[in-house]
Design an enzyme around this catalytic site. Structure first.
Site, PDB file in Angstrom:
ATOM      1  N   GLU A 151      -4.270   7.209  -6.074  1.00 51.74           N
ATOM      2  CA  GLU A 151      -4.330   6.507  -7.357  1.00 51.74           C
ATOM      3  C   GLU A 151      -5.556   6.976  -8.130  1.00 51.74           C
ATOM      4  O   GLU A 151      -6.598   7.229  -7.528  1.00 51.74           O
ATOM      5  CB  GLU A 151      -4.376   4.988  -7.124  1.00 51.74           C
ATOM      6  CG  GLU A 151      -3.119   4.457  -6.441  1.00 51.74           C
ATOM      7  CD  GLU A 151      -3.166   2.954  -6.173  1.00 51.74           C
ATOM      8  OE1 GLU A 151      -4.211   2.318  -6.434  1.00 51.74           O
ATOM      9  OE2 GLU A 151      -2.142   2.410  -5.688  1.00 51.74           O
ATOM     10  N   HIS A 202      -0.524  -0.576 -10.003  1.00 53.85           N
ATOM     11  CA  HIS A 202      -1.224  -1.409  -9.016  1.00 53.85           C
ATOM     12  C   HIS A 202      -1.781  -2.674  -9.693  1.00 53.85           C
ATOM     13  O   HIS A 202      -2.951  -3.027  -9.510  1.00 53.85           O
ATOM     14  CB  HIS A 202      -2.358  -0.621  -8.346  1.00 53.85           C
ATOM     15  CG  HIS A 202      -2.748  -1.177  -7.005  1.00 53.85           C
ATOM     16  ND1 HIS A 202      -3.275  -0.411  -6.002  1.00 53.85           N
ATOM     17  CD2 HIS A 202      -2.704  -2.448  -6.505  1.00 53.85           C
ATOM     18  CE1 HIS A 202      -3.522  -1.154  -4.946  1.00 53.85           C
ATOM     19  NE2 HIS A 202      -3.187  -2.409  -5.231  1.00 53.85           N
ATOM     20  N   ARG A 227       0.846  -1.182   0.000  1.00 56.94           N
ATOM     21  CA  ARG A 227       0.000   0.000   0.000  1.00 56.94           C
ATOM     22  C   ARG A 227       0.885   1.236   0.000  1.00 56.94           C
ATOM     23  O   ARG A 227       1.874   1.314   0.731  1.00 56.94           O
ATOM     24  CB  ARG A 227      -0.931   0.026   1.222  1.00 56.94           C
ATOM     25  CG  ARG A 227      -2.116  -0.916   1.131  1.00 56.94           C
ATOM     26  CD  ARG A 227      -3.084  -0.503   0.041  1.00 56.94           C
ATOM     27  NE  ARG A 227      -4.274  -1.343  -0.036  1.00 56.94           N
ATOM     28  CZ  ARG A 227      -4.381  -2.435  -0.782  1.00 56.94           C
ATOM     29  NH1 ARG A 227      -3.336  -2.838  -1.511  1.00 56.94           N
ATOM     30  NH2 ARG A 227      -5.493  -3.129  -0.821  1.00 56.94           N
TER      31      ARG A 227
END
Length: 341
Positions: free
Chosen positions: A269, A292, A240
């Site tokens: 993001e 991601h 994270r």
């Protein structure tokens, strides 16, 4: 399944054809919401929902308070930091995640970032596309992984796979920092336990982050920790973004205080080429950026979707939902859950 069942799935950008197809075939009313859905819209859509599936969208106290029919929340993924657990418990709404679907997959992704950084694959590829060739001059000297020290922050399922790849696979020394794991537990995974984070960071040639995001791990890697690292060391984060103080990381990279970074996750993001705190990273050839997606393989997605459907069936059939995760936030639930090993 009764045709009055309403299912809301957020983060529709992550395509889940098996999940969506299952609910449509069953006659459920399926509502797909975008990643950037606002709280007002989410509250409105979940007010009469029976089931909520989410990946990244924050599920706030207001959502739980107003969702009068909600029988459960399924995180189709691992991280649960976006869910207000106090509110979920107060509303007696069970929450479940899918912790095992991509442990090997994400480890492979993190290891790929590590190899690419060590071998300077990004700047070499740029040079090849620009010039057609690169001669063996000192600026292209890269690094072996064998004989180096790989440090793991958090030694859970993904880290254990990473440790096997680095240790047994590449003959690196593998050390780790995880206050929740005993020395014997870590040794069984091929990881040498280091009690002090700063001490561990000072020894590492590569640091890979795999702990979960909780209040106590937010900005766990800050300016002080980055200063402990060798100038020749690389930082990899596939967990994270907020575990790292990203402003401090950007400063460390700009000042050449660490050798580089491989990042798959970010506090905000998506990234953007301009106007983002980390936009300058796009200009750095010692930084490898991934959107991601270390979890995103055919095999992992099939495992994820199949298990999500199973957890949803349990909730909608009035059965206790199976919680496999060892996360204390999930394990503290007292309503509508049963715990697996």
């Amino acid at each position: 399944m009764a045709d009055k069942i309403k299912v809301v799935r957020t983060d529709r950008e992550l395509e889940c054809p098996l999940i969506d197809g299952y609910f449509r075939d069953c006659g459920a009313a399926l509502v797909l919401l975008p990643d950037d859905v606002g709280e007002n819209e989410l509250v409105a859509q979940t007010r009469d929902a029976d089931l909520l599936l989410m990946c990244y969208t924050p599920i706030t106290e207001r959502v739980f308070r107003n969702a009068e029919r909600l029988k459960g929340v399924v995180k189709y993924g691992v991280g649960i930091d976006a869910i207000d657990f106090a509110a979920a418990n107060a509303a007696r709404v069970p929450v479940v995640n899918i912790p095992e679907y991509a442990e090997e997959t994400v480890a492979e992704g993190a290891f790929a970032l590590m190899i690419a950084l060590a071998k300077k694959l990004v700047p070499l590829q740029t040079a090849m596309h620009r010039d057609g060739w690169a001669w063996p001059q000192s600026s292209w000297l890269s690094s072996d992984i064998a004989g180096k020290t790989v440090g793991l922050i958090g030694v859970g399922r993904i880290s254990k796979s990473m440790a096997r790849m680095a240790g047994a696979g590449f003959r690196a020394r593998v050390i780790g920092y995880d206050p929740s794991k005993s020395r014997d537990e870590m040794a069984a995974a091929g990881v040498e336990k280091i009690d002090d984070l700063h001490d561990m960071l000072a020894q590492c040639d590569f640091v890979s982050i795999h702990c979960v995001l909780k209040p106590e791990t937010r900005h766990l890697i800050g300016e002080g920790e980055l200063r402990c690292m060798k100038r020749s060391a690389f930082l990899i984060n596939s967990s994270r973004g907020a575990i790292v103080d990203e402003a401090a990381l950007l400063a460390a990279l700009k000042q050449n205080r660490i050798a580089g970074a491989g990042l798959d996750v970010f506090s905000q993001e998506p990234l953007s080429l301009t106007g983002h705190l980390l936009s300058e990273l796009f200009e750095m050839d010692n930084v490898l950026l991934s959107p991601h997606l270390t979890f995103y393989t055919h095999e992992a997605m099939q495992r994820l979707e199949q298990e999500v459907v199973q957890r949803c069936k349990e909730i909608l059939n009035g059965q206790p939902v199976l919680v496999k995760s060892r996360d204390t936030r999930l394990r503290s639930q007292q309503h509508g859950v049963v715990f697996g090993s």
